[in-house]
Design an enzyme around this catalytic site. Structure first.
Site, PDB file in Angstrom:
ATOM      1  CG  ASP A 102      -1.887  -1.043   1.323  1.00 25.42           C
ATOM      2  OD1 ASP A 102      -2.207  -1.625   0.272  1.00 25.42           O
ATOM      3  OD2 ASP A 102      -2.356  -1.321   2.447  1.00 25.42           O
TER       4      ASP A 102
HETATM    5  N1  URA Z   1      -1.350  -5.818   3.953  1.00 26.95           N
HETATM    6  C1  URA Z   1      -1.795  -4.561   3.912  1.00 26.95           C
HETATM    7  O1  URA Z   1      -2.831  -4.256   4.474  1.00 26.95           O
HETATM    8  N2  URA Z   1      -1.091  -3.640   3.231  1.00 26.95           N
HETATM    9  C2  URA Z   1       0.076  -3.908   2.626  1.00 26.95           C
HETATM   10  O2  URA Z   1       0.694  -3.016   2.046  1.00 26.95           O
HETATM   11  C3  URA Z   1       0.545  -5.231   2.682  1.00 26.95           C
HETATM   12  C4  URA Z   1      -0.192  -6.167   3.349  1.00 26.95           C
END
Ligand code: URA
Length: 235
Positions: A102
């Site tokens: 993310d």
């Molecule tokens: N899980 C999440 O919520 N975000 C990420 O970036 C990776 C795993």
């Protein structure tokens, strides 16, 4: 060779993503747009183009580890004009990201021009572990960790189990280690949302046997032969 496999071997994207690219009409073979899946190409004779540019098999594969900082998108070009992880990498070969983190997540992500490698690291059937360090405000109770371990229920559907370990509490923040072997969208954040905890910092520290180690935030480093081999030998 199947067209999706050829495109992926050329480093266009992982094989599944290449199927989407073919379906969207961005690929031509010998000047003719191909939108069906399952077409085969002769890599010695056929001229394959993606977005109007001829693609060829790389002469040499490149495999990098990146310590992604917060505030970078895992995409080639971000529709909101935000910085992307490719702004952090200097390379004269075209690279793709292996999976995603993310925008607000930091930590380990691989970059490569070997689409087949990207395919095997991210394929759900291989269940490579991904370990995250999660920082949460306040003190987390053991009972909360137990719920995460068993698999939280989100909108009536149970999410996958996770290995969850308490790491520390400094009077203000709790740190826990969370290991998952699936890659659902926003999986870790959704798990914590389900127990009413919002994540202050999410950092990926390991994929399979490959750790972030001491890699500086924002920097890349070539993967070692052993690190690459771990994935190829465990499928
Ligand atoms: N899980 C999440 O919520 N975000 C990420 O970036 C990776 C795993």
């Amino acid at each position: 060779m199947r067209l999706n496999k050829f495109l992926s071997a050329c480093g266009v994207a992982s094989r599944r993503k290449c199927d989407e690219i073919i379906l969207s009409g961005q690929v031509s073979v010998n000047g003719k747009v191909v939108t069906e899946l399952g077409v085969s190409v002769n890599e010695k004779k056929d001229v394959v183009a993606f977005d109007g540019k001829v693609v060829t098999l790389p002469k040499q594969f490149v495999y990098l580890k990146l310590n992604k900082p917060k505030g970078y998108a895992c995409t080639k070009s971000d529709e909101k004009g935000r910085k992307t992880i490719f702004d952090l990498v200097e390379s004269n070969v075209r690279l793709i990201n292996v999976g995603r983190l993310d925008y607000d997540t930091e930590g380990l992500i691989f970059l490569t021009n070997d689409g087949e490698f990207a395919n095997l690291v991210t394929h759900p059937k291989f269940h490579f572990e991904k370990e995250y360090q999660v920082t949460v405000e306040g003190e987390m109770k053991e009972s909360e960790l137990a719920v995460l371990r068993a698999g939280v229920v989100e909108n009536g559907v149970r999410m996958p189990k996770a290995k969850v370990k308490f790491l520390s509490f400094d009077g203000k923040f709790t740190k826990v280690s969370v290991v998952i072997d699936e890659g659902q969208n926003h999986q870790v954040r959704r798990m914590f949302d389900c127990i009413g905890r919002s994540i202050r910092l999410l950092k990926r520290v390991r994929i399979g046997a490959v750790t972030l180690g001491g890699l500086t935030r924002g920097k890349t480093k070539p993967m070692t032969e052993e690190e690459i081999a771990f994935f190829k030998e465990n499928v």
